[in-house]
Design a protein around this motif. Structure first.
Motif, mmCIF file in Angstrom:
data_model
loop_
_atom_site.group_PDB
_atom_site.id
_atom_site.type_symbol
_atom_site.label_atom_id
_atom_site.label_comp_id
_atom_site.label_asym_id
_atom_site.label_seq_id
_atom_site.Cartn_x
_atom_site.Cartn_y
_atom_site.Cartn_z
ATOM 1 N N THR A 274 -41.494 89.064 20.337
ATOM 2 C CA THR A 274 -40.522 90.094 19.536
ATOM 3 C C THR A 274 -40.976 90.136 17.699
ATOM 4 O O THR A 274 -41.300 88.884 17.650
ATOM 5 N N GLY A 275 -39.409 90.834 17.647
ATOM 6 C CA GLY A 275 -40.226 92.175 16.531
ATOM 7 C C GLY A 275 -38.457 92.180 15.059
ATOM 8 O O GLY A 275 -37.980 92.900 16.701
ATOM 9 N N TRP A 276 -38.709 92.805 14.939
ATOM 10 C CA TRP A 276 -37.420 93.060 14.014
ATOM 11 C C TRP A 276 -37.061 94.589 15.128
ATOM 12 O O TRP A 276 -35.604 94.814 15.048
ATOM 13 N N TRP A 277 -37.770 95.203 15.386
ATOM 14 C CA TRP A 277 -37.004 96.755 15.668
ATOM 15 C C TRP A 277 -36.801 96.199 17.356
ATOM 16 O O TRP A 277 -36.825 97.572 18.215
ATOM 17 N N ARG A 286 -29.654 93.647 8.306
ATOM 18 C CA ARG A 286 -28.130 92.521 7.653
ATOM 19 C C ARG A 286 -29.365 91.593 7.211
ATOM 20 O O ARG A 286 -29.312 90.693 6.700
ATOM 21 N N MET A 287 -30.884 91.699 8.167
ATOM 22 C CA MET A 287 -32.128 91.148 7.871
ATOM 23 C C MET A 287 -32.254 89.470 8.578
ATOM 24 O O MET A 287 -32.811 88.485 7.902
ATOM 25 N N ARG A 288 -30.704 88.550 8.612
ATOM 26 C CA ARG A 288 -30.591 87.080 8.500
ATOM 27 C C ARG A 288 -29.454 86.583 9.592
ATOM 28 O O ARG A 288 -29.322 85.730 9.877
ATOM 29 N N ASP A 289 -29.683 87.742 10.946
ATOM 30 C CA ASP A 289 -28.862 87.224 11.508
ATOM 31 C C ASP A 289 -29.689 87.201 13.281
ATOM 32 O O ASP A 289 -31.044 87.365 13.051
ATOM 33 N N GLU A 290 -29.621 86.108 13.552
ATOM 34 C CA GLU A 290 -30.454 85.653 14.485
ATOM 35 C C GLU A 290 -30.300 86.701 15.433
ATOM 36 O O GLU A 290 -30.045 87.457 15.937
ATOM 37 N N PHE A 291 -32.061 86.516 16.274
ATOM 38 C CA PHE A 291 -31.987 87.842 17.028
ATOM 39 C C PHE A 291 -32.280 88.155 17.877
ATOM 40 O O PHE A 291 -30.838 87.163 18.576
ATOM 41 N N ASP A 292 -31.289 89.597 18.671
ATOM 42 C CA ASP A 292 -30.450 89.443 19.274
ATOM 43 C C ASP A 292 -31.416 91.592 20.233
ATOM 44 O O ASP A 292 -31.206 92.166 19.700
ATOM 45 N N GLN A 293 -31.489 90.864 21.313
ATOM 46 C CA GLN A 293 -32.198 91.885 21.844
ATOM 47 C C GLN A 293 -31.620 93.410 22.144
ATOM 48 O O GLN A 293 -31.109 93.050 23.096
ATOM 49 N N LEU A 294 -32.328 94.132 21.943
ATOM 50 C CA LEU A 294 -31.911 94.976 22.798
ATOM 51 C C LEU A 294 -32.322 95.270 24.416
ATOM 52 O O LEU A 294 -33.703 95.002 24.533
ATOM 53 N N PRO A 295 -31.289 95.661 24.970
ATOM 54 C CA PRO A 295 -31.563 96.563 26.657
ATOM 55 C C PRO A 295 -32.713 97.367 26.371
ATOM 56 O O PRO A 295 -32.918 98.102 25.767
ATOM 57 N N GLY A 296 -33.223 97.493 27.865
ATOM 58 C CA GLY A 296 -34.617 97.688 28.115
ATOM 59 C C GLY A 296 -35.384 98.156 26.913
ATOM 60 O O GLY A 296 -36.195 97.169 26.854
#
Length: 422
Positions: A274-277, A286-296
């Motif tokens: 994973t990465g930020w995109w 926001r830069m400090r959130d826990e990772f939240d996966q995009l769908p698809g």
């Protein structure tokens, strides 16, 4: 296809009646030292440059020059969302839903990213099946995945081979392999259109067969995207990857596409890099959130996209959108059929077409096998102003691409080949 005729007049008439003939003028055609157009039959290796590509790239250079970082949000085509401009047309071309498609990275990199998620070996089920004459990069990639997971790449790799004395693989042999070893195979990874023979595989048949034995199924569609109707969603494949610089005309080494079937779209338990995109777009900065996966498929992105390369892809996809892929595929079958007809009429024992004769089992590439080959014939074609593609040990690959190749290209090719052979 029996309506084909010999002679110059037939080729001229076909070009005159071709509803797509104007698209040839939208591409830069390579020329010889005297300014004569070469006969370019290598769109299966590197597609020609659309004339609008320069404008598309220049637009982003202008925004970069004038806006700097603000181009991400204030540019004519805001960079922040640029990859999304490509998704819909690319999805149409490969027969997928927009949710299932993303343009990112390069081809073999995407293949590895897909295998991170979908190659899940166990002590019992760890083998990978590919076609014996797969594109070398595919073979190297799957061998390295086997080694990475601690398996011997000779023991873990199963090859779907053509029968002795034949060039094309046989589905009965694939069924036999799976019947014998299916419970040991974790992944089937086939080239959708074989780079060497031009054989277009039945993706749905392979996916259904693989799934019936509990295997994950993926395809490398580098020689299929923009060439044949892949129907990736309906095939049921778990994933697919393809490059954009062959039939999709995006420029040397340009970006790759990836498909992940929608049944995996919301599965956050799939292992992946994973990465930020690939993080939720609403909270990405926001830069400090826990990772939240995009769908698809977007959830497999890592980095913000290279805009200049994407601009070239966008230019080509806009040409495709105007030409309409259904019309291109229809012309492709007719143009390739005409090419096959003329080659067969040469009736020369020194050459043989090894690509399937069934138009539904190939795209526009015809692979010509040369008897007692030493590359001499290929070199003579080059000297005669014909750009083709040599593949060891004995094949000349030729692709009359419907976007920019004409019936006269095919006619002249075969006339010059006839002269050389004689």
């Amino acid at each position: 296809m029996s309506n084909f005729k010999l002679g110059l007049e037939f080729a001229q008439q076909q070009d005159q009646n071709d509803e797509l003939k104007s698209f040839r003028t939208q591409f830069h055609m390579p020329k010889d030292n005297d300014g004569n157009e070469l006969i370019y039959m290598t769109g299966n290796s590197l597609g020609l440059q659309p004339k609008i590509t320069k404008d598309y790239i220049n637009q982003e250079l202008e925004d970069w020059a004038n806006l700097g970082v603000e181009g991400h949000t204030e540019g004519k085509n805001p960079w922040l969302h640029y990859h999304e401009f490509l998704t819909e047309t690319m999805a149409e071309i490969v027969g997928a839903k927009p949710l299932e498609v993303v343009v990112m990275n390069s081809l073999t990199a995407n293949l590895h990213f897909m295998m991170v998620s979908f190659y899940k070996p166990t002590s019992k089920r760890y083998k990978i099946l590919i076609e014996a004459d797969a594109f070398p990069s595919d073979k190297y990639a799957v061998e390295s995945q086997l080694r990475h997971h601690g398996y011997d790449d000779k023991d873990g790799l199963i090859l779907w081979k053509a029968r002795e004395g034949e060039e094309l693989t046989n589905y009965e042999d694939l069924e036999h392999i799976l019947k014998e070893q299916g419970d040991e195979i974790a992944l089937i990874m086939i080239g959708g259109v074989n780079y060497y023979t031009g054989q277009f595989f039945d993706l749905k048949r392979i996916a259904d067969l693989g799934h019936s034995h509990g295997c994950i199924v993926g395809f490398d569609c580098a020689h299929g995207a923009g060439n044949v109707k892949l129907n990736l969603h309906d095939s049921g494949a778990d994933f697919a990857v393809w490059c954009s610089y062959k039939y999709l005309n995006s420029g040397p080494g340009s970006l790759s596409g990836a498909f992940v079937h929608e049944r995996h779209a919301h599965n956050k338990d799939l292992n992946r890099f994973t990465g930020w995109w690939s993080h939720n777009k609403q909270t990405r900065f926001r830069m400090r959130d826990e990772f939240d996966q995009l769908p698809g498929a977007e959830g497999w992105q890592l980095s913000n996209p290279p805009i200049l390369s994407m601009a070239a892809i966008r230019a080509s996809l806009d040409v495709f959108k105007t030409a309409e892929f259904d019309r291109l595929c229809k012309k492709s079958k007719h143009l390739t059929g005409y090419f096959e007809f003329l080659l067969n009429e040469l009736n020369n024992d020194d050459i043989k077409i090894i690509t399937p004769s069934n138009p539904n089992e190939r795209g526009c590439q015809l692979s010509i096998q040369v008897k007692n080959a030493d590359k001499t014939l290929h070199n003579k074609l080059t000297e005669a102003g014909i750009i083709t593609d040599w593949r060891e040990p004995d094949v000349i690959r030729c692709a009359p691409v419907p976007l920019y190749n004409s019936y006269m290209d095919v006619y002249k090719f075969v006339e010059r080949l006839k002269t050389i052979l004689n």
